[in-house]
Design an enzyme around this catalytic site. Structure first.
Site, PDB file in Angstrom:
ATOM      1  N   GLY A  12      25.472  13.060   2.169  1.00 12.92           N
ATOM      2  CA  GLY A  12      24.139  13.632   2.298  1.00 12.92           C
ATOM      3  C   GLY A  12      23.819  14.452   1.065  1.00 12.92           C
ATOM      4  N   GLY A  54      21.777  18.232  -0.054  1.00  9.27           N
ATOM      5  CA  GLY A  54      21.043  19.441   0.275  1.00  9.27           C
ATOM      6  C   GLY A  54      20.244  19.919  -0.910  1.00  9.27           C
ATOM      7  N   GLY A  55      19.735  21.152  -0.812  1.00 11.48           N
ATOM      8  CA  GLY A  55      18.908  21.700  -1.864  1.00 11.48           C
ATOM      9  C   GLY A  55      19.667  21.936  -3.150  1.00 11.48           C
ATOM     10  N   PRO A  98      24.343  16.900  -3.917  1.00 10.56           N
ATOM     11  CA  PRO A  98      24.895  15.968  -2.941  1.00 10.56           C
ATOM     12  C   PRO A  98      26.293  16.369  -2.470  1.00 10.56           C
ATOM     13  CG  PRO A  98      25.106  15.072  -5.144  1.00 10.56           C
ATOM     14  CD  PRO A  98      24.359  16.365  -5.280  1.00 10.56           C
ATOM     15  N   ASP A 128      21.051  31.768   5.718  1.00 11.49           N
ATOM     16  CA  ASP A 128      20.569  30.376   5.726  1.00 11.49           C
ATOM     17  C   ASP A 128      21.154  29.610   6.905  1.00 11.49           C
ATOM     18  OD1 ASP A 128      18.998  28.323   4.792  1.00 11.49           O
ATOM     19  OD2 ASP A 128      20.478  27.575   3.372  1.00 11.49           O
TER      20      ASP A 128
END
Length: 728
Positions: free
Chosen positions: A509, A511-512, A515, A627
């Protein structure tokens, strides 16, 4: 495997130590070995075998604990035995000989040294080296009357010298098998040419497939600089009486081999992966199209554009056949725009080409003592000289290579290579110099403008970051232990290999901040690798921040970080692999959400709350995550939740319950209002995010994806509406 009850005739069966390269290696010795029996030592085994579907019998060495029989050396590769009557023994003349039942010799060591046969010992070392030695005189010297490492077939093993011994005239080179069923000598060979300037070649018969380029004091000409720390220690020894290549894996338990492959006409390095029970290709030579010998023909130079090769003529040269050149047929090469006038002042000169693999040295002259300036004069005075260069590029450079006739097999190497000076007419040299001067003027002007803009940017950024740097400095002073990250440092090369060079097939996957890839270490341990993208907003401080927190925090509901890697532009975090990935993949997927019954959801909620209580109260640091969201909750094989991603986390003192920041980071939809609006964060901020997450787990809906009666709600509005309507 057969036993050896009959192997000892006149010699005792002994085990003794022999020093090799300052390491102790044990020789398992024998006097006679029959077909059906094997000799074993460490990772290797020696015995009789039949390759593939063949019924011919050969004596060879293979890896003992690798289920796929991988033969690394063959004694009688060109003289097989037709049945199982073979015997390997020490003859009365003092040689190891292989005979069939009718007394025919199929192979022998053929040594001529006269020694007492009563003291001879033959056997297998743990390195895979099959040796014959005088037990009495050379027990501890590491000297062998004969050794298989001096006669490789198609494979180089760790510790093996590969190259020339000029005193004994040993040319240790590789010759490929004919095919998988036939180990006899094929057409593909690999070895060093005998020269004052060593270089290696792969050949198909007399045709060259690949040329390494000459050794320039640092590396071979075609070898590119490594951008990561390799798995192997590679060395090239260059002395007056010998020159050779050898290598060792940094991890002694790693099984590896270098083999010349007849099928693909290439030199390949393989690594055995125990978990997958297969050999993995680690390196292939030729590496790309520009590595293929003489890709661009005479006076042409090859460069890689992406994964494709492109040929260009050197400055001062044009294609011999422009029509063929335009359709990428480069076989005819290039020719001069105009001939130089030999030794006439101001009529010819030299053009400097940087970062190139120098041409084939077959028609060249070499001096190891001559300076570059003297080399230039000598080339200019010889009308047949086409180019010159240093033979050694260490320091300021030394030595001289002069080429005659056409220049062949050149390629561009952006981050390595060396300077090459090609002879050209004075007009071409002047044009190139004028072009360089114009380039210098343009570059200087552009750089001046950039410097001025850069100074403005520095002043602007300095004002913005002054307060931030002050706080970071104070934090570093009060928390000096941050420098001791208390986590293992991983080798980038090992991680790159574990993830198959960060293959998209291994991508879990993104994220911000970049990878995440699945990987497998050489010991078979599965890992997840978070690779920060170069354009990521998470910089080195956030990265160190995450490493710091993960090294200090240990709890069953926090993801376990195994280590990290910081190398040049690469920043990697290595986590334990979570089989079921992240919670959001289950919650918001109509098919997967069916696996989450109420008891499972309740267990996940409890696990997250336990992890949060640990962060806020029970750990030696008071940590505010900042977060907390569904994608940052990972699920292991038992669906137990683990809180992940501490890149934005903040540490508070025992008496501090809130903080303030001018940089609001996190995920909108999970942020507490006072944090999103005013930058005020506290443990209550995490509790608010947990509340949103709780509603998502219960409802199976995203906070911002809810629609009801043609009106848009988030989960908080929906929960409040249900509460006021007394339906909750």
């Amino acid at each position: 495997m057969g036993t050896l009850p009959f192997m000892l005739f006149s010699l005792k069966f002994l085990l003794f130590s022999i020093q090799i390269s300052s390491e102790t290696d044990i020789i398992t010795q024998f006097h006679s070995l029959h077909d059906g029996s094997t000799l074993t030592n460490g990772a290797f085994e020696l015995g009789f075998f039949s390759p593939g579907s063949s019924t011919n019998r050969y004596v060879g060495i293979w890896f003992k604990n690798v289920p796929i029989k991988t033969v690394v050396w063959v004694a009688n590769r060109n003289h097989p035995i037709q049945d199982k009557s073979g015997t390997l023994s020490i003859s009365k003349e003092g040689n190891i000989v292989l005979q069939s039942k009718n007394g025919t010799n199929h192979w022998s060591t053929n040594i001529t040294t006269k020694v007492s046969t009563s003291n001879l010992v033959a056997g297998l070392l743990g390195s895979g080296n099959f040796v014959l030695t005088d037990e009495k005189d050379n027990r501890d010297s590491g000297f062998y009357l004969w050794q298989s490492f001096d006669y490789p077939t198609d494979t180089i093993l760790p510790g093996m010298k590969f190259g020339w011994n000029l005193t004994s005239r040993f040319n240790r080179r590789l010759t490929a098998w004919n095919n998988w069923d036939d180990p006899s000598s094929g057409q593909i060979t690999y070895g060093f040419i005998k020269s004052d300037l060593p270089e290696s070649k792969i050949q198909n018969g007399s045709s060259v497939i690949y040329r390494s380029g000459p050794f320039n004091g640092l590396r071979f000409g075609a070898t590119q600089k490594l951008k990561h720390v390799p798995l192997f220690i590679v060395d090239f020894v260059y002395k007056t009486d010998e020159y050779y290549f050898h290598y060792q894996p940094k991890d002694p338990s790693l099984l590896s081999r270098i083999v010349i492959n007849q099928t693909v006409s290439a030199l390949q390095r393989f690594i055995w992966v125990e978990e997958n029970q297969k050999w993995i290709l680690y390196l292939n030579v030729p590496r790309d199209e520009c590595d293929n010998y003489n890709r661009c023909s005479s006076f042409g130079i090859c460069a890689m554009i992406g994964k494709s090769s492109m040929c260009e003529c050197l400055s001062g040269f044009t294609p011999k056949s422009p029509q063929n050149w335009s359709v990428k047929d480069w076989s005819q090469g290039c020719m001069r725009n105009e001939n130089w006038r030999c030794r006439e002042k101001n009529k010819d000169g030299f053009i400097k080409f940087q970062n190139v693999k120098v041409p084939d040295t077959k028609k060249s002259w070499i001096s190891k003592s001559m300076t570059l300036e003297t080399c230039k004069v000598k080339c200019w005075e010889n009308c047949s000289c086409t180019a010159y260069a240093n033979s050694n590029i260490t320091g300021n450079g030394s030595g001289c290579i002069i080429w005659f006739s056409d220049l062949l097999d050149m390629r561009q190497l952006p981050d390595s290579g060396q300077d090459l000076y090609v002879r050209s007419s004075a007009i071409e040299t002047t044009n190139r110099d004028d072009s360089r001067k114009r380039m210098v003027v343009v570059t200087s002007t552009t750089c001046s403008i950039i410097v001025i803009l850069f100074l403005f940017i520095i002043v602007f950024c300095w004002r913005r970051k002054a307060k931030s740097k002050f706080r970071e400095t104070k934090l570093k002073e009060s928390k000096s232990e941050q420098e001791d990250l208390e986590l293992p440092f991983f080798d980038f090369g090992a991680i790159k290999f574990a993830t198959n060079d960060f293959s998209n097939n291994n991508k879990l996957g993104e994220g911000g901040f970049g990878p995440v890839y699945k990987g497998m270490l050489s010991d078979g341990h599965e890992i997840a690798v978070k690779r920060l993208s170069h354009s990521s907003a998470q910089g080195i401080e956030e990265f160190k921040n995450e490493v710091l927190f993960c090294s200090k925090l240990q709890h069953r509901n926090l993801v376990k970080v195994l280590g990290f890697c910081i190398e040049e532009q690469e920043k990697l975090l290595i986590y334990e692999y979570m089989l079921n990935k992240s919670l959001d993949l289950f919650l918001f997927d109509s098919s997967r959400s069916k696996f989450l019954d109420w008891s499972q959801r309740f267990a996940i909620i409890c696990g997250i709350s336990r992890g949060l209580i640990y962060l806020h109260q029970d750990s030696r640091l008071r940590v505010i995550h900042r977060d907390l969201k569904a994608s940052n909750i990972l699920l292991d094989a038992d669906m137990s939740p683990k809180i992940a991603d501490f890149g934005l986390a903040r540490m508070c003192g025992d008496d501090q319950i809130q903080g303030n920041t001018s940089r609001v980071v996190g995920t909108y939809g999970y942020m507490a209002p006072e944090y999103a609006i005013d930058g005020i964060f506290s443990i209550k901020s995490d509790v608010y995010s947990f509340g949103i997450l709780l509603l998502e787990i219960i409802s199976g809906k995203k906070n911002k994806g809810l629609s009801h009666s043609n009106r848009n709600y988030n989960l908080i509005s929906q929960a409040w509406r249900l509460w006021t309507e007394c339906t909750l």
